[in-house]
Write an enzyme that holds these catalytic residues in place. Structure first.
Site, PDB file in Angstrom:
ATOM      1  NE  ARG A   1       0.098  -8.747   2.433  1.00 31.19           N
ATOM      2  CZ  ARG A   1      -0.532  -8.211   3.476  1.00 31.19           C
ATOM      3  NH1 ARG A   1      -1.637  -8.751   3.938  1.00 31.19           N
ATOM      4  NH2 ARG A   1      -0.038  -7.151   4.079  1.00 31.19           N
TER       5      ARG A   1
ATOM      6  CE  LYS B   1      -6.181  -3.644   4.629  1.00 33.10           C
ATOM      7  NZ  LYS B   1      -6.294  -4.204   5.951  1.00 33.10           N
TER       8      LYS B   1
ATOM      9  CG  ASP C   1      -7.495  -7.138   7.001  1.00 32.59           C
ATOM     10  OD1 ASP C   1      -6.629  -6.799   7.824  1.00 32.59           O
ATOM     11  OD2 ASP C   1      -7.671  -6.532   5.932  1.00 32.59           O
TER      12      ASP C   1
ATOM     13  CE1 TYR D   1       1.733  -7.362  -4.072  1.00 31.00           C
ATOM     14  CE2 TYR D   1       0.949  -6.338  -2.069  1.00 31.00           C
ATOM     15  CZ  TYR D   1       1.583  -7.385  -2.714  1.00 31.00           C
ATOM     16  OH  TYR D   1       2.042  -8.448  -1.988  1.00 31.00           O
TER      17      TYR D   1
ATOM     18  CG  HIS E   1      -7.071  -2.939  10.228  1.00 35.42           C
ATOM     19  ND1 HIS E   1      -5.764  -2.538  10.358  1.00 35.42           N
ATOM     20  CD2 HIS E   1      -7.066  -3.919   9.296  1.00 35.42           C
ATOM     21  CE1 HIS E   1      -5.007  -3.248   9.537  1.00 35.42           C
ATOM     22  NE2 HIS E   1      -5.760  -4.078   8.893  1.00 35.42           N
TER      23      HIS E   1
ATOM     24  NE  ARG F   1      -2.367  -1.244   3.513  1.00 32.44           N
ATOM     25  CZ  ARG F   1      -1.829  -0.468   4.431  1.00 32.44           C
ATOM     26  NH1 ARG F   1      -1.898   0.849   4.325  1.00 32.44           N
ATOM     27  NH2 ARG F   1      -1.229  -0.989   5.476  1.00 32.44           N
TER      28      ARG F   1
ATOM     29  CB  CYS G   1       0.767  -6.843  13.933  1.00 36.48           C
ATOM     30  SG  CYS G   1       1.755  -5.360  13.710  1.00 36.48           S
TER      31      CYS G   1
ATOM     32  CB  SER H   1      -0.972  -4.023   7.769  1.00 38.30           C
ATOM     33  OG  SER H   1      -2.117  -3.279   7.461  1.00 38.30           O
TER      34      SER H   1
HETATM   35  O1  SAT Z   1      -2.534  -4.592   1.020  1.00 35.85           O
HETATM   36  S1  SAT Z   1      -3.557  -4.672   2.075  1.00 35.85           S
HETATM   37  O2  SAT Z   1      -3.997  -3.325   2.437  1.00 35.85           O
HETATM   38  O3  SAT Z   1      -4.704  -5.420   1.620  1.00 35.85           O
HETATM   39  C1  SAT Z   1      -2.920  -5.465   3.437  1.00 35.85           C
HETATM   40  C2  SAT Z   1      -2.841  -4.684   4.691  1.00 35.85           C
HETATM   41  O4  SAT Z   1      -2.141  -3.685   4.740  1.00 35.85           O
HETATM   42  O5  SAT Z   1      -3.478  -5.067   5.701  1.00 35.85           O
HETATM   43 MN    MN Z   2      -5.188  -5.355   7.175  1.00 37.93          MN
END
Ligand code: SAT
Ligand code: MN
Length: 645
Positions: A428, A265, A332, A256, A285, A105, A309, A307
């Site tokens: 991922r 998000k 998530d 991405y 989140h 991101r 963690c 993110s």
């Molecule tokens: O790339 S994402 O935003 O889907 C993953 C994350 O940061 O939690």
């Molecule tokens: Mn996330």
């Protein structure tokens, strides 16, 4: 012209690709419009498509029906283009390798656009760049969009992706239509959301139903005769923008994750949190899990960590204590509302898949994920093996003669000869939720699951104990607001700097963070069965740099204590300046190697006074007079309690 015949079941010519044969010009587009049979699309949808076609000038349109055969065609197309490679070791798994400039991101290029700046930007005295979401005026956004989108899809197919966040037709769900020129995005949205014809049918049958307009382009038009690259993108001009007032998301330049899978998000958190504030609920989140104790009593917990963690690991935990069972609702995002019948906060997971961090995932750390991800999965930026499989840091190295190729394509990668990791740290897996062997039976319950406890946490190598409990709701909200965590590879930040990340929502809140804190505080008094709030930290290290707590399946020991506290067990905790911590005698460490309890729970006064000053400064610099006075009072009380000791 767009008259809809209600008796006409939605069985249109979906999935067909309409090719423009000439240079796209308004006349040619009208031809194409006929070609995709707009008459069967809801009027609002066809208008949205037509406008995007006029501006972006794709050479073809494909309305996604969500079928397996459609996905097979998309996959084959991507294999031909070199975007995907097959992973014959597994069942229907694929590997994508992105442009090395498009791997996470991009928070610095993410904006929320509203009429008034203060709807998004709190009144901080000295805002730290990047500490909170960015704002842009609608006028400027319009001009940025018009710099980027005209002809941006030239030479490419525009995919129309009807999707639902939450089960199709559930009262809690939200509908989006994403237009994108990336087949990778179309294929990934099929995993991460409920995508396809039944969503269009729902819009057809319910004329007044709203949907979020999501426009996405990778920003690399293909000139006639020019050749494509495997991962087209435009990192120089990337921009991810949101218009909550008009229900729009406009994203450019990146293919991405959260930049391009706009249901996640962008819709479920940024627009979601805006809507939640307006309508009196919460878009967070957070993972959601169900946990059953050896006596057979089941409760649900939600937990917010930044993110990368360990949300996925906790959501799929295999408990190390006998008799305990964890079931996964989501890893998530949680949408939560107070339920009139039970008086409790109920949560749904609006997603349909997992977009989890691969490195570190193994049979030791997350066997449930390992049982989920080797079927119908798209891996991105992991390493590959010569026997047609994948590899990442944390998995056992394959035995010779099998070799590893890194995510950047270095053949014969080995940890002894290569300094950089084989898999990108933010690589991922993207897998359907239904494949998770411990998916909770109620995961699609339209009422959601009742939440008994909320956990906040992050990566804190120093000073922050394994677990502590808030004294009351305001104190719990302060815990969320004062969250900090070491930066991870999920965004563009470099190095192990500890960042402020309120509620793990710093990159995802869709409006003024001060108003967001107030929204959380507003639930006090209105609801009698508020969940209890805790803070956890699996990542504290000793002076030698080793983790003090084993983590993973042993985290059930922390959940055991938390659930007993939820049940009102009174002799199991000690009061400290920051909240209740477990009494050693009331915490199950049976079967663990010696735990350095005192180090794990120590509260060094110097550390905490510095921590409070850092939080105070962060609040004053970034939230300023928008900070609710209750939170200032909480901070003062903690400081006073430390100074009394
Ligand atoms: O790339 S994402 O935003 O889907 C993953 C994350 O940061 O939690
Ligand atoms: Mn996330």
């Amino acid at each position: 012209m767009y008259l809809l015949n209600n008796s006409h079941r939605f069985a249109p010519r979906l999935g067909r690709v309409a090719l423009f044969h000439s240079q796209p010009a308004p006349a040619a587009i009208t031809e194409a419009s006929k070609d995709i049979n707009y008459a069967v699309l809801p009027k609002k949808v066809s208008e949205f498509i037509e406008e995007a076609v006029r501006v972006c000038a794709p050479s073809a349109i494909h309305v996604c029906d969500g079928s397996a055969s459609e996905n097979e065609n998309l996959t084959n197309l991507m294999v031909q283009k070199g975007t995907l490679q097959a992973l014959p070791k597994y069942d229907n798994c694929w590997l994508a390798r992105t442009d090395p400039k498009d791997v996470a991101r991009v928070e610095s290029r993410t904006v929320i656009s509203t009429e008034r700046r203060e709807q998004v930007i709190p009144n901080g005295k000295n805002p730290t760049p990047g500490a909170l979401p960015n704002w842009m005026s609608p006028q400027q956004l319009n001009s940025e969009v018009m710099k980027r989108f005209p002809n941006s899809m030239k030479g490419r197919t525009m995919y129309v992706i009807p999707f639902s966040m939450g089960p199709v037709g559930s009262g809690l769900s939200k509908i989006g239509i994403q237009l994108t020129d990336s087949p990778y995005v179309a294929s990934s949205m099929r995993i991460m959301t409920r995508m396809g014809s039944d969503v269009l049918q729902l819009l057809t049958e319910n004329h007044d139903m709203d949907f979020v307009k999501c426009l996405h382009s990778i920003g690399r038009p293909l000139e006639v005769g020019s050749s494509d690259v495997p991962w087209p993108c435009n990192p120089e001009d990337t921009m991810i923008s949101h218009k909550p007032e008009t229900n729009e998301i406009i994203s450019y330049g990146s293919g991405y994750g959260g930049n391009s899978l706009l249901g996640k998000k962008c819709l479920a958190l940024r627009l979601g949190s805006w809507l939640a504030k307006k309508e009196g609920w919460l878009a967070e989140h957070m993972l959601i899990l169900g946990i059953t104790n050896p006596q057979g009593v089941k409760k649900y917990i939600a937990a917010a960590f930044p993110s990368a963690c360990g949300k996925t690991n906790l959501a799929m935990m295999t408990p190390k204590l006998p008799g305990w069972k964890v079931e996964c609702v989501g890893d998530d995002i949680a949408w939560m509302r107070f339920n009139k019948k039970t008086g409790m906060l109920h949560a749904i997971n609006p997603e349909n898949g997992f977009f989890g961090v691969a490195p570190g995932t193994s049979d030791n750390t997350n066997p449930v994920a390992m049982a989920t991800i080797f079927k119908d999965t798209v891996f991105t930026n992991v390493a590959s093996t010569s026997d047609g499989g994948v590899w990442w840091e944390g998995l056992p190295l394959p035995k010779a003669p099998t070799t590893v190729t890194s995510w950047t394509g270095e053949a014969n990668w080995s940890p002894s000869t290569h300094k950089t990791p084989a898999a990108h740290p933010n690589s991922r897996f993207c897998s359907p939720a239904k494949q998770c062997p411990i998916l909770d039976a109620s995961w699609e319950d339209p009422e959601g699951v009742p939440i008994s406890a909320i956990l906040f946490g992050g990566r804190r190598p120093e000073g922050v104990p394994l677990v502590y409990e808030s004294y009351d709701w305001d104190h719990g909200v302060y815990m969320g607001a004062s969250m900090r965590s070491e930066a991870t590879a999920a965004a563009e930040f470099k190095g192990k700097v500890v960042m402020h990340d309120p509620f793990a929502m710093r990159p995802f809140v869709g409006y003024n963070m001060g108003d967001y804190f107030n929204h959380w505080l507003s639930f006090k008094g209105k609801h009698h069965r508020l969940p209890k709030i805790f803070h956890v930290n699996w990542f504290r290290k000793d002076a030698q740099g080793s983790f003090l707590w084993p983590g993973f399946g042993d985290n059930v020991r922390v959940l055991d204590w938390i659930l007993r506290r939820v049940d009102g067990e009174s002799n199991s905790a000690l009061e400290t300046p920051i909240g209740y911590v477990p009494r050693e005698s009331a915490f199950n460490v049976e079967g663990l190697d010696k735990i350095k309890w005192d180090e794990l729970f120590s509260l060094p006064k110097d550390f905490w006074l510095n921590e409070l000053s850092a939080i105070e400064k962060y609040f004053s610099d970034n939230i300023g007079t928008d900070l609710p006075p209750n939170l200032t009072a909480q901070l003062e009380q903690i400081r006073r309690r430390f100074n009394k000791n």
